[in-house]
Enzyme design. Structure first.
Site, PDB file in Angstrom:
ATOM      1  N   ARG A  40       0.825  -1.217   0.000  1.00 15.37           N
ATOM      2  CA  ARG A  40       0.000   0.000   0.000  1.00 15.37           C
ATOM      3  C   ARG A  40       0.852   1.257   0.000  1.00 15.37           C
ATOM      4  O   ARG A  40       0.479   2.272   0.609  1.00 15.37           O
ATOM      5  CB  ARG A  40      -0.947   0.040   1.218  1.00 15.37           C
ATOM      6  CG  ARG A  40      -1.931  -1.096   1.293  1.00 15.37           C
ATOM      7  CD  ARG A  40      -3.188  -0.763   0.497  1.00 15.37           C
ATOM      8  NE  ARG A  40      -4.196  -1.784   0.672  1.00 15.37           N
ATOM      9  CZ  ARG A  40      -5.263  -1.645   1.454  1.00 15.37           C
ATOM     10  NH1 ARG A  40      -5.478  -0.546   2.114  1.00 15.37           N
ATOM     11  NH2 ARG A  40      -6.127  -2.639   1.548  1.00 15.37           N
ATOM     12  N   ARG A  44      -3.085   6.863   1.216  1.00 15.36           N
ATOM     13  CA  ARG A  44      -3.580   8.056   1.915  1.00 15.36           C
ATOM     14  C   ARG A  44      -2.579   8.764   2.804  1.00 15.36           C
ATOM     15  O   ARG A  44      -2.841   9.851   3.282  1.00 15.36           O
ATOM     16  CB  ARG A  44      -4.814   7.672   2.739  1.00 15.36           C
ATOM     17  CG  ARG A  44      -6.026   7.408   1.878  1.00 15.36           C
ATOM     18  CD  ARG A  44      -7.092   6.667   2.646  1.00 15.36           C
ATOM     19  NE  ARG A  44      -6.605   5.342   3.021  1.00 15.36           N
ATOM     20  CZ  ARG A  44      -7.335   4.423   3.622  1.00 15.36           C
ATOM     21  NH1 ARG A  44      -8.573   4.688   3.958  1.00 15.36           N
ATOM     22  NH2 ARG A  44      -6.825   3.242   3.920  1.00 15.36           N
ATOM     23  N   ARG A  53      -6.715  11.689  -5.594  1.00 19.50           N
ATOM     24  CA  ARG A  53      -7.869  10.891  -5.167  1.00 19.50           C
ATOM     25  C   ARG A  53      -9.116  11.772  -5.147  1.00 19.50           C
ATOM     26  O   ARG A  53     -10.181  11.363  -5.607  1.00 19.50           O
ATOM     27  CB  ARG A  53      -7.554  10.322  -3.779  1.00 19.50           C
ATOM     28  CG  ARG A  53      -8.670   9.708  -3.014  1.00 19.50           C
ATOM     29  CD  ARG A  53      -8.851   8.259  -3.413  1.00 19.50           C
ATOM     30  NE  ARG A  53      -9.813   7.616  -2.533  1.00 19.50           N
ATOM     31  CZ  ARG A  53     -11.124   7.826  -2.573  1.00 19.50           C
ATOM     32  NH1 ARG A  53     -11.629   8.666  -3.435  1.00 19.50           N
ATOM     33  NH2 ARG A  53     -11.924   7.194  -1.738  1.00 19.50           N
ATOM     34  N   ASP A  90      -7.008  -2.555  -6.884  1.00 21.86           N
ATOM     35  CA  ASP A  90      -7.498  -3.203  -5.665  1.00 21.86           C
ATOM     36  C   ASP A  90      -7.844  -4.653  -5.982  1.00 21.86           C
ATOM     37  O   ASP A  90      -8.143  -4.985  -7.133  1.00 21.86           O
ATOM     38  CB  ASP A  90      -8.728  -2.480  -5.112  1.00 21.86           C
ATOM     39  CG  ASP A  90      -8.983  -2.886  -3.667  1.00 21.86           C
ATOM     40  OD1 ASP A  90      -8.340  -2.318  -2.776  1.00 21.86           O
ATOM     41  OD2 ASP A  90      -9.791  -3.805  -3.437  1.00 21.86           O
ATOM     42  N   TYR A 170     -14.865 -11.323   0.787  1.00 11.98           N
ATOM     43  CA  TYR A 170     -15.570 -10.050   0.570  1.00 11.98           C
ATOM     44  C   TYR A 170     -16.830 -10.257  -0.272  1.00 11.98           C
ATOM     45  O   TYR A 170     -17.845  -9.593  -0.072  1.00 11.98           O
ATOM     46  CB  TYR A 170     -14.639  -9.025  -0.089  1.00 11.98           C
ATOM     47  CG  TYR A 170     -13.552  -8.560   0.864  1.00 11.98           C
ATOM     48  CD1 TYR A 170     -13.799  -7.538   1.777  1.00 11.98           C
ATOM     49  CD2 TYR A 170     -12.296  -9.165   0.877  1.00 11.98           C
ATOM     50  CE1 TYR A 170     -12.823  -7.126   2.672  1.00 11.98           C
ATOM     51  CE2 TYR A 170     -11.318  -8.767   1.772  1.00 11.98           C
ATOM     52  CZ  TYR A 170     -11.585  -7.741   2.662  1.00 11.98           C
ATOM     53  OH  TYR A 170     -10.629  -7.347   3.554  1.00 11.98           O
TER      54      TYR A 170
HETATM   55  O1  CP3 Z   1      -0.037  -1.835  -2.363  1.00  8.49           O
HETATM   56  C1  CP3 Z   1      -0.373  -0.884  -3.100  1.00  8.49           C
HETATM   57  O2  CP3 Z   1       0.045   0.293  -2.933  1.00  8.49           O
HETATM   58  C2  CP3 Z   1      -1.244  -1.178  -4.323  1.00  8.49           C
HETATM   59  C3  CP3 Z   1      -2.629  -0.900  -4.179  1.00  8.49           C
HETATM   60  C4  CP3 Z   1      -3.501  -1.786  -3.314  1.00  8.49           C
HETATM   61  C5  CP3 Z   1      -4.701  -1.303  -2.752  1.00  8.49           C
HETATM   62  N1  CP3 Z   1      -5.348  -2.355  -2.196  1.00  8.49           N
HETATM   63  C6  CP3 Z   1      -5.165   0.096  -2.798  1.00  8.49           C
HETATM   64  C7  CP3 Z   1      -6.187   0.553  -1.843  1.00  8.49           C
HETATM   65  C8  CP3 Z   1      -3.416  -3.154  -3.029  1.00  8.49           C
HETATM   66  C9  CP3 Z   1      -2.308  -4.148  -3.337  1.00  8.49           C
HETATM   67  C10 CP3 Z   1      -4.598  -3.498  -2.318  1.00  8.49           C
HETATM   68  C11 CP3 Z   1      -4.887  -4.875  -1.885  1.00  8.49           C
HETATM   69  C12 CP3 Z   1      -6.070  -5.118  -1.058  1.00  8.49           C
HETATM   70  N2  CP3 Z   1      -7.290  -4.516  -1.105  1.00  8.49           N
HETATM   71  C13 CP3 Z   1      -6.132  -6.157  -0.097  1.00  8.49           C
HETATM   72  C14 CP3 Z   1      -5.021  -7.157   0.200  1.00  8.49           C
HETATM   73  C15 CP3 Z   1      -3.954  -6.608   1.043  1.00  8.49           C
HETATM   74  C16 CP3 Z   1      -4.397  -6.226   2.440  1.00  8.49           C
HETATM   75  O3  CP3 Z   1      -4.315  -5.033   2.750  1.00  8.49           O
HETATM   76  O4  CP3 Z   1      -4.788  -7.129   3.194  1.00  8.49           O
HETATM   77  C17 CP3 Z   1      -7.414  -6.111   0.476  1.00  8.49           C
HETATM   78  C18 CP3 Z   1      -7.939  -7.039   1.570  1.00  8.49           C
HETATM   79  C19 CP3 Z   1      -8.138  -5.081  -0.180  1.00  8.49           C
HETATM   80  C20 CP3 Z   1      -9.558  -4.696   0.011  1.00  8.49           C
HETATM   81  C21 CP3 Z   1      -9.688  -3.299   0.463  1.00  8.49           C
HETATM   82  N3  CP3 Z   1      -9.414  -2.184  -0.307  1.00  8.49           N
HETATM   83  C22 CP3 Z   1     -10.115  -2.853   1.732  1.00  8.49           C
HETATM   84  C23 CP3 Z   1     -10.517  -3.765   2.884  1.00  8.49           C
HETATM   85  C24 CP3 Z   1     -10.109  -1.460   1.699  1.00  8.49           C
HETATM   86  C25 CP3 Z   1     -10.588  -0.537   2.787  1.00  8.49           C
HETATM   87  C26 CP3 Z   1      -9.635  -0.459   3.913  1.00  8.49           C
HETATM   88  C27 CP3 Z   1      -8.704   0.689   3.725  1.00  8.49           C
HETATM   89  O5  CP3 Z   1      -7.489   0.514   3.903  1.00  8.49           O
HETATM   90  O6  CP3 Z   1      -9.233   1.775   3.432  1.00  8.49           O
HETATM   91  C28 CP3 Z   1      -9.609  -1.053   0.415  1.00  8.49           C
HETATM   92  C29 CP3 Z   1      -9.408   0.328  -0.058  1.00  8.49           C
HETATM   93  C30 CP3 Z   1      -8.072   0.679  -0.635  1.00  8.49           C
HETATM   94  N4  CP3 Z   1      -7.326  -0.101  -1.501  1.00  8.49           N
HETATM   95  C31 CP3 Z   1      -7.366   1.900  -0.420  1.00  8.49           C
HETATM   96  C32 CP3 Z   1      -6.183   1.826  -1.185  1.00  8.49           C
HETATM   97  C33 CP3 Z   1      -5.132   2.887  -1.324  1.00  8.49           C
HETATM   98  C34 CP3 Z   1      -7.854   3.087   0.398  1.00  8.49           C
HETATM   99  C35 CP3 Z   1      -9.029   3.703  -0.276  1.00  8.49           C
HETATM  100  C36 CP3 Z   1      -8.985   5.207  -0.445  1.00  8.49           C
HETATM  101  O7  CP3 Z   1      -7.993   5.789  -0.935  1.00  8.49           O
HETATM  102  O8  CP3 Z   1     -10.021   5.797  -0.133  1.00  8.49           O
END
Ligand code: CP3
Length: 362
Positions: A40, A44, A53, A90, A170
């Site tokens: 990640r 943010r 964003r 994502d 999910y």
């Molecule tokens: O690693 C990176 O920088 C690449 C981008 C990436 C995102 N999500 C961007 C994201 C990757 C590799 C993921 C994987 C992801 N997404 C996983 C597996 C890894 C982990 O963290 O366990 C999972 C379970 C998800 C599902 C997901 N996406 C959730 C549960 C959430 C909400 C929780 C949160 O952190 O906000 C997201 C949203 C998300 N995916 C954000 C980002 C940058 C934040 C959203 C935003 O900017 O508003």
């Protein structure tokens, strides 16, 4: 790992050093300082991310905007010089591309229209996924051309997907959950029905990763964030077997593209995961003891990990000591420095600079 073992790994695979440290390690080589990137890393905690964003609209609008998504992918590389960029996307784009309703609600995370039985699988359509995912393949092409224009010839591009079990969690729950009770209940009570969902995800995920590689991803990673809530039998059936199938399908098309596999919370089950999944490297979380990983996983495969994201959030001397401890234990074998899970959104960028300095000067 002993130096004899290292030499053996190097001579076995006849690999040549490239100008990309990440690829060298994934071929089993040891590098003087480890390649590093952070789960990640685009997100943010970076003001420049928040700006784009806000301009993009929703989170999915950002993911499906090839110019913005490429830009966001490159932001941390320009600031901190990571050895790898990870595609900004994502894991939930696969359910979305299969036709399930997916949205990201501010402050709450993902919301999906939950699937609850084999009957509900009828809404999923495999034949449109690449049309919907096409902007993501374009993002990959944009990132690769930025590598050329911005002199980032030593940076590797990692593509990724969620692993079937975690994505299914999910899809069935409809959101995050502390125990994914509905999903586990379905997996136990209707194994045939649930395995149909897993099979749909295996096919879609393999095909998605193959398209990412075609577009220019040099490494791919599978995220199984909820692997750690399964017992031994379900771990075998829902984590190892589907991962193995996906990797086989990818390797049939692209035998030389490395696959990093992350089964968060897998503990001792990491051993079977490393031996049987077909992965090229194992990403470990911060709960995995370092010496155990060095003695048990690193002789089988390169290891990636595992700083606690909260230690990075806290910073200070503890951060210095924790990073050095990880390096002292794992840098004797093929090793990629990373966090044990995604970076916390309140992490000061200065702490990431501190991390980058310590690793590059080790
Ligand atoms: O690693 C990176 O920088 C690449 C981008 C990436 C995102 N999500 C961007 C994201 C990757 C590799 C993921 C994987 C992801 N997404 C996983 C597996 C890894 C982990 O963290 O366990 C999972 C379970 C998800 C599902 C997901 N996406 C959730 C549960 C959430 C909400 C929780 C949160 O952190 O906000 C997201 C949203 C998300 N995916 C954000 C980002 C940058 C934040 C959203 C935003 O900017 O508003």
């Amino acid at each position: 790992m002993t130096s004899a073992m290292n030499l053996k790994m190097q001579s076995d695979n006849n690999s040549k050093k490239t100008d990309k440290k990440l690829l060298d390690v994934l071929q089993g080589q040891k590098t003087k300082t480890p390649p590093f990137w952070l789960m990640r890393q685009a997100g943010r905690y970076l003001p420049e991310y928040l700006e784009l964003r806000a301009e993009a609209g929703s989170f999915l609008d950002l993911v499906y905007n090839p110019e913005f998504a490429a830009e966001v992918t490159l932001q941390p590389i320009r600031r901190f010089g990571m050895d790898a960029a990870i595609l900004f996307s994502d894991i939930l784009v696969i359910p979305h591309a299969l036709g399930q309703h997916v949205e990201f609600v501010k402050g709450e995370g993902p919301k999906l229209n939950p699937l609850s039985s084999a009957e509900d699988l009828k809404i999923l359509e495999q034949d449109k996924i690449h049309e919907i995912l096409a902007p993501i393949y374009q993002t990959i092409k944009n990132i690769k051309s930025a590598f050329v224009h911005e002199n980032l010839g030593q940076t590797s591009l990692i593509g990724f997907a969620g692993s079937p079990w975690t994505v299914a969690c999910y899809m069935v729950e409809g959101s995050g959950s502390k125990d994914f009770a509905k999903t586990k209940n379905w997996a136990y009570s209707d194994p045939n029905g649930f395995d149909q969902l897993i099979d749909i995800l295996v096919q879609a995920t393999a095909s998605y990763l193959i398209h990412q590689i075609e577009a220019g991803a040099e490494v791919v990673k599978l995220f199984d964030s909820w692997a750690g809530i399964l017992d031994e039998a379900l771990f075998e059936r829902l984590v190892i077997v589907p991962t193995q199938k996906i990797i086989n399908l990818v390797k049939t098309e692209y035998p030389d593209v490395p696959v990093i596999a992350f089964a968060r919370g897998a503990g001792i089950q990491h051993l079977n995961y490393a031996r049987h999944s077909g992965a090229s490297a194992i990403a470990i979380d911060q709960m995995t003891p370092l010496v155990w990983a060095a003695e048990n996983i690193q002789p089988i495969l390169p290891v990636q990990g595992n700083l606690d994201p909260f230690c990075l959030l806290a910073g200070g001397d503890t951060l210095d000591r924790s990073i050095k401890n990880i390096l002292d234990v794992l840098q004797d074998g093929p090793f990629i420095f990373n966090l044990g899970h995604g970076i916390h959104k309140d992490t000061p960028p200065a702490h990431v600079e501190q991390l980058s300095r310590i690793i590059q000067n080790y």
